[in-house]
Enzyme design. Structure first.
Site, mmCIF file in Angstrom:
data_model
loop_
_atom_site.group_PDB
_atom_site.id
_atom_site.type_symbol
_atom_site.label_atom_id
_atom_site.label_comp_id
_atom_site.label_asym_id
_atom_site.label_seq_id
_atom_site.Cartn_x
_atom_site.Cartn_y
_atom_site.Cartn_z
ATOM 1 N N GLY A 258 0.813 -1.205 0.000
ATOM 2 C CA GLY A 258 0.000 0.000 0.000
ATOM 3 C C GLY A 258 0.847 1.256 0.000
ATOM 4 N N TYR A 259 1.914 1.264 0.784
ATOM 5 C CA TYR A 259 2.800 2.421 0.826
ATOM 6 C C TYR A 259 3.591 2.539 -0.472
ATOM 7 C CZ TYR A 259 1.391 2.993 5.609
ATOM 8 O OH TYR A 259 0.625 3.202 6.726
ATOM 9 N N HIS A 260 3.946 1.416 -1.044
ATOM 10 C CA HIS A 260 4.629 1.450 -2.337
ATOM 11 C C HIS A 260 3.744 2.129 -3.388
ATOM 12 C CE1 HIS A 260 7.130 0.062 -5.691
ATOM 13 N NE2 HIS A 260 5.989 -0.202 -6.299
#
Length: 619
Positions: A258-260
């Site tokens: 998700g952060y990627h």
């Protein structure tokens, strides 16, 4: 208004009437508002010219619900929790739950974006009027001081900087956008950007949101005297961080999907805004090349139905969730493989492989094909990704037949329940090896990556404990099943275990202690069979098992371990495990022989009467 006037370059083209009105602040504010209503020199992803064509076709049912609640001061904070009434006189520090994420996300004002969409959809002035009132209320009640830290983390300031420029585009043409609203809005934008100039969280997704907020304010409002300085600093940070945060194999260093994906957006959106305004040359070609490499990561690592593997602080999401992203990337980068994923194979071309290694990130995938029912294993053995990573090197996720059969546990929660968060971060609740059930260290090494037509071989190591290294070998046989060899070598002594966890919802898992096997119990569709080869003193034991696919929601699932006592004088403990996904009946597959010859580990398998031998050379 006097404060705002001192912050604006009144020699900017178009501000002549504002400058002429300096002795009358109210008139100057009206002239400034007229300037912005007429200005067409700045481009933004939210195009004001589309307001008429958006009537009746831009807001969703959820947008209406969120916007109408917001009119009544019933706001969304962390969206896993219900909306909450924050008072007739709004309390922006409201905390209806112990989880700090609620008040932090309240002050990101996602509900204002819903109000903007519904305003364009309906043309109803009540949304624009309420937004202006709430904006003035927020700026009045939330100075950047010790008593309002909940509103002024740098991440929230950056998010607001990005979002507020879009809200400006939504509401600037409304008669409810008054000079008073404009003055409060622009003064706060200035305060946000000056604050963000003092905050630079390098090596973190926070740093990208900080820079994005600065860039969007600076480019959207070049009339500020410091706009050029803000813009140049934001661009400098983004150009730095894309090399600091993104590994050469394309994954963002925090190693959570998700952060990627968020980082792709934070890098990309500022470039697009710069391009829209003719200043994209501030970013070298290598910047876009690295973003394209980032866009390959979900293609290589997501499961066949498009859901995420939940390594670290990642969430499964929904099937097909990345299709629109892949379509946008396909168009921008001219990628046929992205188009294939965007259209579920109806257009474009299949990706060029069924096995991918991201060796710096320590992430590897092997699959049988590119259809939704493919067998797929994704394994992690990478560096420490920081606070969003978990100590789980060697763990994997197995998917087959449209079902995630051995999903990662996930992360459950961030704040407000430290015991709950800590449970999901334990090494022993992942599909990997432990010593005495303790959390492992990050010290990974890739030994061998050898994909092939009928056999993929992956060998990784992690120095998980002082004087104990875990080596995991995965043989992906005929792209149908796995033979996994786990070795613990070193002088450390204690209880060595390999842990496995199965999908929830399959009824009672079938434990056969005599055969050292466990399998899921789904009545329909695919199941998985796990069996570790017998050896003296080997024990199979059930463990506590949970999985979280959504924030704050967890459900029980089967979990178990195989373990052995390791004496310090014994240099090596080995487990050899069959992991077989199957649709109807467990295939007749047996490991018949394990030998070491001339530095090679050789495995002999008997499948339906046919013998197969595979090996790799050990260091």
């Amino acid at each position: 208004m006097k404060s705002l006037i001192s912050r604006i370059d009144l020699d900017s083209e178009g501000l002549e009437k504002v400058k002429q009105s300096l002795d009358n602040p109210e008139n100057a504010a009206r002239e400034l508002l007229n300037y912005y209503k007429q200005r067409n020199s700045v481009n933004h992803p939210i195009d004001r010219n589309l307001i008429a064509t958006s009537r009746g076709n831009i807001a969703t049912e959820k947008d209406f619900e969120t916007a109408n609640n917001a009119l009544k001061h019933i706001f969304v904070g962390q969206p896993a929790y219900p909306p909450y009434f924050c008072g007739d006189d709004i309390d922006w520090g409201t905390r209806p739950v112990p989880d700090n994420e609620w008040v932090w996300q309240l002050n990101r004002m996602s509900f204002w974006e819903a109000m903007g969409k519904v305003y364009w959809h309906t043309g109803d002035e009540k949304y624009a009027e309420a937004w202006g009132e709430q904006l003035i209320d927020w700026t009045r009640k939330n100075p950047n001081d010790e008593n309002h830290k909940y509103a002024w983390r740098s991440i929230e300031a950056g998010i607001r900087g990005y979002r507020w420029t879009g809200l400006f585009q939504r509401f600037i043409d409304s008669p409810s956008f008054t000079p008073e609203v404009l003055v409060a809005f622009l003064n706060s934008c200035h305060d946000h950007t000056e604050y963000l100039m003092t905050k630079y969280t390098t090596r973190s997704n926070w740093g990208l949101m900080e820079a994005e907020g600065m860039a969007f304010i600076a480019i959207t409002f070049p009339e500020f005297e410091n706009a050029e300085k803000w813009r140049e600093e934001a661009f400098r940070r983004l150009n730095n961080e894309i090399n600091i945060q993104v590994y050469p194999d394309g994954h963002q260093r925090e190693l959570a999907m998700g952060y990627h994906l968020g980082c792709i957006g934070w890098f990309f959106r500022t470039y697009e805004l710069a391009k829209m305004n003719g200043i994209e040359n501030a970013f070298p070609d290598s910047y876009l090349e690295r973003i394209e490499k980032m866009c390959e990561v979900p293609m290589k690592l997501c499961l066949p139905n498009g859901t995420n593997v939940q390594f670290g602080d990642a969430w499964e999401g929904t099937p097909g969730q990345h299709n629109e992203r892949f379509r946008e990337w396909a168009e921008f980068f001219g990628r046929e493989d992205f188009l294939y994923l965007a259209t579920d194979g109806k257009e474009g071309k299949k990706p060029d492989s069924t096995a991918y290694a991201l060796p710096v990130s320590g992430l590897y995938s092997m699959r049988s094909g590119w259809d939704e029912d493919a067998v797929c294993l994704v394994l992690k053995c990478g560096p420490d990704g920081g606070g969003h990573s978990q100590p789980d090197n060697g763990t994997f996720d197995l998917y087959a037949g449209g079902r995630n059969l051995m999903p990662d546990a996930g992360s459950y929660i961030y704040s407000g329940n430290p015991e709950g968060r800590a449970w999901f971060r334990q090494t022993k609740v992942h599909q990997t090896l432990t010593l005495d059930g303790k959390n492992s260290k990050y010290d990974p090494n890739l030994i061998l990556w050898q994909p092939g037509d009928s056999l993929d071989v992956l060998v990784v190591e992690n120095k998980s404990y002082e004087d104990l290294t875990h080596r995991r070998t995965v043989f992906f046989v005929d792209k149908r099943y796995c033979v996994i060899v786990d070795e613990a070598h070193g002088s450390a002594a204690g209880d060595v275990a390999i842990h496995f966890q199965l999908a929830p919802g399959g009824g009672e898992a079938v434990f056969n202690h005599a055969a050292n096997s466990v399998q899921t119990g789904f009545n329909q569709g695919w199941n998985v069979f796990v069996q570790t080869q017998n050896q003296p003193d080997l024990k199979l034991e059930e463990e506590e098992g949970w999985v979280s696919f959504k924030y704050t929601v967890k459900e029980p699932r089967p979990a178990f371990r195989y373990h052995l006592k390791k004496e310090s004088e014994k240099s090596n403990v080995r487990f050899v495990t069959l992991v077989i996904p199957f649709e109807k009946e467990v295939p007749e597959i047996q490991i018949t022989r394990i030998t070491e010859e001339s530095g090679k580990l050789k495995i002999e398998v008997l499948e339906n009467g046919y013998r197969k031998i595979f090996d790799y050379k050990m260091n």
